[in-house]
Scaffold this motif. Structure first.
Motif, PDB file in Angstrom:
ATOM      1  N   TYR A  37       1.958  -4.210   6.643  1.00  0.00           N
ATOM      2  CA  TYR A  37       0.799  -4.284   5.739  1.00  0.00           C
ATOM      3  C   TYR A  37      -0.404  -3.520   6.278  1.00  0.00           C
ATOM      4  O   TYR A  37      -1.392  -3.354   5.584  1.00  0.00           O
ATOM      5  N   GLY A  38      -0.327  -3.099   7.541  1.00  0.00           N
ATOM      6  CA  GLY A  38      -1.440  -2.363   8.136  1.00  0.00           C
ATOM      7  C   GLY A  38      -2.506  -3.247   8.750  1.00  0.00           C
ATOM      8  O   GLY A  38      -3.638  -2.801   8.968  1.00  0.00           O
ATOM      9  N   VAL A  39      -2.171  -4.504   9.041  1.00  0.00           N
ATOM     10  CA  VAL A  39      -3.136  -5.403   9.679  1.00  0.00           C
ATOM     11  C   VAL A  39      -3.191  -5.054  11.167  1.00  0.00           C
ATOM     12  O   VAL A  39      -2.170  -5.117  11.851  1.00  0.00           O
ATOM     13  N   PHE A  79      -5.893 -17.304   2.495  1.00  0.00           N
ATOM     14  CA  PHE A  79      -4.614 -17.008   1.860  1.00  0.00           C
ATOM     15  C   PHE A  79      -4.758 -16.165   0.592  1.00  0.00           C
ATOM     16  O   PHE A  79      -3.856 -15.399   0.267  1.00  0.00           O
ATOM     17  N   VAL A  80      -5.892 -16.244  -0.089  1.00  0.00           N
ATOM     18  CA  VAL A  80      -6.150 -15.302  -1.183  1.00  0.00           C
ATOM     19  C   VAL A  80      -6.274 -13.896  -0.604  1.00  0.00           C
ATOM     20  O   VAL A  80      -5.732 -12.928  -1.152  1.00  0.00           O
ATOM     21  N   GLY A  81      -6.946 -13.782   0.531  1.00  0.00           N
ATOM     22  CA  GLY A  81      -7.023 -12.493   1.222  1.00  0.00           C
ATOM     23  C   GLY A  81      -5.652 -11.993   1.644  1.00  0.00           C
ATOM     24  O   GLY A  81      -5.358 -10.797   1.576  1.00  0.00           O
ATOM     25  N   THR A  85      -3.882  -8.580   0.564  1.00  0.00           N
ATOM     26  CA  THR A  85      -3.340  -7.660   1.567  1.00  0.00           C
ATOM     27  C   THR A  85      -1.910  -7.258   1.222  1.00  0.00           C
ATOM     28  O   THR A  85      -1.543  -6.086   1.327  1.00  0.00           O
ATOM     29  N   VAL A  86      -1.102  -8.230   0.812  1.00  0.00           N
ATOM     30  CA  VAL A  86       0.288  -7.948   0.443  1.00  0.00           C
ATOM     31  C   VAL A  86       0.345  -7.037  -0.783  1.00  0.00           C
ATOM     32  O   VAL A  86       1.116  -6.071  -0.813  1.00  0.00           O
ATOM     33  N   VAL A  87      -0.490  -7.319  -1.767  1.00  0.00           N
ATOM     34  CA  VAL A  87      -0.518  -6.486  -2.980  1.00  0.00           C
ATOM     35  C   VAL A  87      -1.002  -5.083  -2.638  1.00  0.00           C
ATOM     36  O   VAL A  87      -0.437  -4.092  -3.106  1.00  0.00           O
ATOM     37  N   ARG A  88      -2.043  -4.999  -1.815  1.00  0.00           N
ATOM     38  CA  ARG A  88      -2.572  -3.688  -1.425  1.00  0.00           C
ATOM     39  C   ARG A  88      -1.524  -2.855  -0.698  1.00  0.00           C
ATOM     40  O   ARG A  88      -1.467  -1.634  -0.850  1.00  0.00           O
ATOM     41  N   ALA A  89      -0.651  -3.528   0.061  1.00  0.00           N
ATOM     42  CA  ALA A  89       0.411  -2.827   0.779  1.00  0.00           C
ATOM     43  C   ALA A  89       1.617  -2.546  -0.125  1.00  0.00           C
ATOM     44  O   ALA A  89       2.593  -1.947   0.319  1.00  0.00           O
ATOM     45  N   GLY A  93       7.399  -7.999  -3.189  1.00  0.00           N
ATOM     46  CA  GLY A  93       8.433  -8.982  -2.905  1.00  0.00           C
ATOM     47  C   GLY A  93       8.022 -10.014  -1.871  1.00  0.00           C
ATOM     48  O   GLY A  93       8.733 -10.989  -1.662  1.00  0.00           O
ATOM     49  N   HIS A  94       6.864  -9.807  -1.242  1.00  0.00           N
ATOM     50  CA  HIS A  94       6.390 -10.733  -0.211  1.00  0.00           C
ATOM     51  C   HIS A  94       5.243 -11.617  -0.692  1.00  0.00           C
ATOM     52  O   HIS A  94       4.734 -12.415   0.100  1.00  0.00           O
ATOM     53  N   ILE A  95       4.849 -11.490  -1.941  1.00  0.00           N
ATOM     54  CA  ILE A  95       3.697 -12.263  -2.434  1.00  0.00           C
ATOM     55  C   ILE A  95       3.924 -13.763  -2.294  1.00  0.00           C
ATOM     56  O   ILE A  95       2.994 -14.521  -2.044  1.00  0.00           O
TER      57      ILE A  95
END
Length: 115
Positions: A37-39, A79-81, A85-89, A93-95
């Motif tokens: 995800y780029g974290v 967790f909203v963040g 983050t998952v959507v931005r990446a 399938g990981h949402i």
């Protein structure tokens, strides 16, 4: 305070605490997606700490409601963040993974407000 509120709050705290410990231990199934995800790795200890403090805050909130509300708000934002983050990446399938932590925290807040 209802029995349902106590049970859901304790379960949510344990679940979020498990997530924090998994991050602290660099569990492969946690850190690989974070990398994807780029974290930045430098954020991981702080993210784990935020989850751990939030989990503890949920438990303390059973005795001091204001702390529980603050912890729940912080965890909901966290967790909203994570969902963002998952959507931005584009890892759609990981949402479900951050939602698995978000839903019990929201349930604890709702049950606490109803009590």
């Amino acid at each position: 305070m209802s029995a349902a509120h106590v049970i859901i709050t304790v379960l949510a705290a344990v679940w979020v605490g498990f997530s924090a410990v998994s991050l602290f231990l660099h569990a492969k199934w946690v850190v690989e997606p974070l990398t994807d995800y780029g974290v930045p790795r430098s954020w991981w200890p702080w993210l784990g700490l935020a989850k751990a403090v939030g989990a503890l805050g949920l438990l303390v909130g059973l005795f001091v409601p204001a702390i529980g509300v603050a912890a729940a708000v912080g965890l909901v934002l966290y967790f909203v963040g994570a969902v963002i983050t998952v959507v931005r990446a584009r890892s759609y399938g990981h949402i479900q993974f951050p939602l698995m932590y978000l839903v019990p925290v929201v349930a604890a807040v709702v049950l606490g407000a109803a009590a």
